[in-house]
Scaffold this active site. Structure first.
Site, PDB file in Angstrom:
ATOM      1  N   HIS A   1       4.507  94.434  52.014  1.00  0.00           N
ATOM      2  CA  HIS A   1       5.529  93.392  51.875  1.00  0.00           C
ATOM      3  C   HIS A   1       4.944  92.068  52.328  1.00  0.00           C
ATOM      4  CE1 HIS A   1       9.107  91.232  51.674  1.00  0.00           C
ATOM      5  NE2 HIS A   1       9.911  91.936  52.468  1.00  0.00           N
TER       6      HIS A   1
ATOM      7  N   HIS B   1      12.585  94.607  44.556  1.00  0.00           N
ATOM      8  CA  HIS B   1      12.237  94.205  45.922  1.00  0.00           C
ATOM      9  C   HIS B   1      11.606  95.392  46.637  1.00  0.00           C
ATOM     10  CE1 HIS B   1      12.300  91.735  49.453  1.00  0.00           C
ATOM     11  NE2 HIS B   1      13.122  92.542  50.116  1.00  0.00           N
TER      12      HIS B   1
ATOM     13  N   CYS C   1      12.229  86.510  52.938  1.00  0.00           N
ATOM     14  CA  CYS C   1      11.471  87.222  51.907  1.00  0.00           C
ATOM     15  C   CYS C   1      11.883  86.848  50.491  1.00  0.00           C
ATOM     16  CB  CYS C   1      11.597  88.724  52.127  1.00  0.00           C
ATOM     17  SG  CYS C   1      11.077  89.209  53.792  1.00  0.00           S
TER      18      CYS C   1
END
Length: 421
Positions: free
Chosen positions: A347, A310, A170
């Site tokens: 996400h 994040h 990620c």
């Protein structure tokens, strides 16, 4: 002496829209792009929600036919469709074309992805099992490899400079932008297309993350499922899409009269060396990535105006990042706004760092911090911190930071500055 690197073009494909304008307008208006998964059967899966890119011919949707012929589409997996669309948008926005051999040799691509063509791998595995090896497509391998997003974009635009791809879970999109900026700073290229792309919403993708207990199971309330820093958060929501920007040597950009959105002034990266999927409680690795970026930019903690966190909506991850940010800011949080745009789009895995960097640059351009949706009951440790709940906030933003952290303990932070000649 290192060269200055600026952002001259932006492109985005997201669960909020098929282009940057639609995505940004809906993000700032507080819309959610999360809903019931439509493109695969989730009947037997524990999770049935996700942030899918709206695809079709309606205004604001992504019409892949605008970018690739039907034949071309069949040769590559969906994450490459997204990468090409976002890259075409970013290049058009920048007004840059590599027309001479010298320009082609000095232009490159670095688009990362966490997983790449997972739906294609899933489908090919079923084909092999049920129909045999002869029925597996000859395009299977090149359609699913992570670096083939960069490869196809390079061929499409005749960019013969660095042709690279990051595969750091990620953090991939953010690492791609940071590494591409360094290539320009060191003189390896004048122009780089950089960002991330991902399309992993498929049965095996959902099943895998669900088995790891990483996903929200709020199936009956999709739009409320992604809730960073809210005490009722229960996991992240898978999203898909791509965020790409044109990075350019400042003098090169000025010479051609390019519009300059922002300057890349800081980049930090680190490893947790702790656990495959979980960060340490104090998120020391995240802190070190942010600190490295800030020191590279030559800034003090109070200089940071906005942080695109994040903020995945996981219990441990959100709390750890919050602690790391407070440490990074030396406990001085009254001057900064922090938000998680994953609350609106989910996400995007390897694409997250790319699109969130784009959002950070847009925040600077428009002097507005995007909202954190669904933040109804914030973590007690967030007291005194502006997490931009529910509604976007107009404010002065000179420096914006974007954080991305991934499985394996890989961390990345980028800092952008409002451009001043």
């Amino acid at each position: 002496m290192l060269r200055r690197v600026v952002v001259t073009g932006l492109g985005a494909v997201s669960p909020l829209g098929g282009n940057l304008k639609t995505t940004w307008d809906r993000l700032i208006s507080g819309h959610s792009g999360i809903g019931k998964v439509q493109r695969c059967d989730t009947t037997d899966l524990p999770v049935s929600i996700g942030g899918e890119v709206p695809m079709g011919e309606e205004p604001g949707q992504l019409n892949v036919d605008d970018y690739l012929s039907g034949k071309e589409q069949r040769k590559v997996d969906t994450f490459i469709h997204f990468a090409i669309a976002a890259s075409d948008q970013a290049l058009a926005d920048s007004g840059y074309k590599a027309e001479t051999e010298e320009q082609q040799d000095r232009s490159g691509v670095m688009v990362g992805s966490g997983i790449g063509g997972l739906p294609g791998i899933y489908d090919a595995s079923i084909t092999l099992k049920e129909r045999g090896a002869r029925r597996v497509s000859p395009f299977f391998i090149p359609s699913t490899l992570v670096n083939l997003a960069s490869g196809n974009i390079s061929i499409r635009n005749q960019f013969r400079g660095p042709n690279h791809a990051t595969v750091t879970a990620c953090s991939a999109g953010a690492h791609a932008i940071g590494d591409a900026a360094r290539m320009i700073a060191f003189g390896d290229a004048d122009v780089m297309l950089a960002g991330g792309a991902e399309s992993a919403i498929c049965p095996i993708g959902i099943a895998g993350f669900a088995a790891a207990r990483a996903l929200s199971t709020r199936n009956d309330e999709p739009e409320k499922a992604s809730r960073p820093w809210d005490i009722h958060r229960d996991g992240f929501v898978m999203g898909e899409g791509s965020g790409v920007m044109v990075l350019e040597d400042l003098e090169h950009a000025k010479k051609r009269g390019a519009k300059i959105y922002a300057e890349v002034v800081g980049y930090g990266l680190s490893g947790d060396a702790h656990h495959v999927t979980s960060p340490p409680d104090d998120a020391h690795g995240a802190y070190r990535a942010m600190k490295m970026a800030r020191e590279r930019a030559g800034l003090n903690p109070e200089d940071i105006d906005y942080i695109n966190a994040h903020g995945t909506s996981t219990p441990a991850g959100d709390l750890g990042e919050l602690r790391a940010i407070k440490r990074f800011l030396d406990g001085k949080t009254d001057h900064v706004s922090i938000s998680s745009t994953k609350s609106a789009i989910g996400h995007l895995l390897g694409a997250a760092g790319g699109i969130e960097a784009v959002f950070s640059v847009k925040a600077i351009e428009n002097q507005i911090a995007p909202p954190t949706l669904n933040l109804d009951e914030p973590e007690p440790e967030s007291e005194g911190i502006d997490l931009v709940p529910h509604k976007a906030k107009e404010r002065k933003i000179t420096y914006a930071m974007s954080n991305s952290f991934g499985f394996g303990g890989t961390n990345s932070s980028l800092i952008f500055k409002k451009f001043e000649s």
